[in-house]
Design a protein around this motif. Structure first.
Motif, PDB file in Angstrom:
ATOM      1  N   GLY A 199      10.747  20.996 -25.962  1.00 47.64           N
ATOM      2  CA  GLY A 199      10.887  19.778 -26.748  1.00 47.64           C
ATOM      3  C   GLY A 199      11.031  20.072 -28.222  1.00 47.64           C
ATOM      4  N   LYS A 200      11.279  19.034 -29.005  1.00 42.40           N
ATOM      5  CA  LYS A 200      11.438  19.175 -30.452  1.00 42.40           C
ATOM      6  C   LYS A 200      10.178  19.730 -31.110  1.00 42.40           C
ATOM      7  CE  LYS A 200      14.825  15.504 -31.066  1.00 42.40           C
ATOM      8  NZ  LYS A 200      15.106  14.203 -31.659  1.00 42.40           N
ATOM      9  N   ASP A 201       9.029  19.473 -30.484  1.00 40.48           N
ATOM     10  CA  ASP A 201       7.762  19.953 -31.037  1.00 40.48           C
ATOM     11  C   ASP A 201       7.474  21.403 -30.659  1.00 40.48           C
ATOM     12  OD1 ASP A 201       7.266  19.643 -28.345  1.00 40.48           O
ATOM     13  OD2 ASP A 201       5.586  18.263 -28.594  1.00 40.48           O
ATOM     14  N   GLY A 202       8.384  22.021 -29.896  1.00 46.68           N
ATOM     15  CA  GLY A 202       8.220  23.418 -29.505  1.00 46.68           C
ATOM     16  C   GLY A 202       7.429  23.630 -28.230  1.00 46.68           C
ATOM     17  N   LYS A 203       6.952  22.552 -27.626  1.00 40.69           N
ATOM     18  CA  LYS A 203       6.181  22.660 -26.387  1.00 40.69           C
ATOM     19  C   LYS A 203       7.111  22.729 -25.186  1.00 40.69           C
ATOM     20  CE  LYS A 203       2.094  20.275 -28.057  1.00 40.69           C
ATOM     21  NZ  LYS A 203       1.185  19.143 -27.846  1.00 40.69           N
ATOM     22  N   THR A 204       6.703  23.492 -24.186  1.00 39.29           N
ATOM     23  CA  THR A 204       7.459  23.582 -22.948  1.00 39.29           C
ATOM     24  C   THR A 204       7.112  22.395 -22.064  1.00 39.29           C
ATOM     25  OG1 THR A 204       7.460  25.986 -23.067  1.00 39.29           O
ATOM     26  CG2 THR A 204       7.914  25.013 -20.912  1.00 39.29           C
ATOM     27  N   VAL A 205       8.144  21.766 -21.512  1.00 41.34           N
ATOM     28  CA  VAL A 205       7.985  20.583 -20.671  1.00 41.34           C
ATOM     29  C   VAL A 205       8.577  20.893 -19.299  1.00 41.34           C
ATOM     30  CG1 VAL A 205       8.538  18.128 -20.463  1.00 41.34           C
ATOM     31  CG2 VAL A 205       8.265  19.146 -22.718  1.00 41.34           C
TER      32      VAL A 205
END
Length: 59
Positions: free
Chosen positions: A37-43
């Protein structure tokens, strides 16, 4: 104090549970189908269609 600790524990548990669901459909997520995601978290997603929808929104 005990109540505060219980609330904190429940909020962490619900965050962990949410990560096991596809953010698009709400179905159980497949850990082999992921995107960042844009926040750098893996989804994780339930299928490639949901991953494509997410990727299109997060370009």
């Amino acid at each position: 104090m005990k109540t505060l600790l219980t609330i904190c524990a429940l909020s962490f548990a619900s965050a962990a549970m949410a990560a096991d669901k596809c953010p698009i459909s709400g179905k159980p997520a497949d850990s082999s189908i992921t995107s960042t995601g844009k926040d750098g978290k893996t989804v994780a997603f339930c299928c490639e269609k949901c991953k494509a929808k997410f990727d299109a929104k997060n370009k």
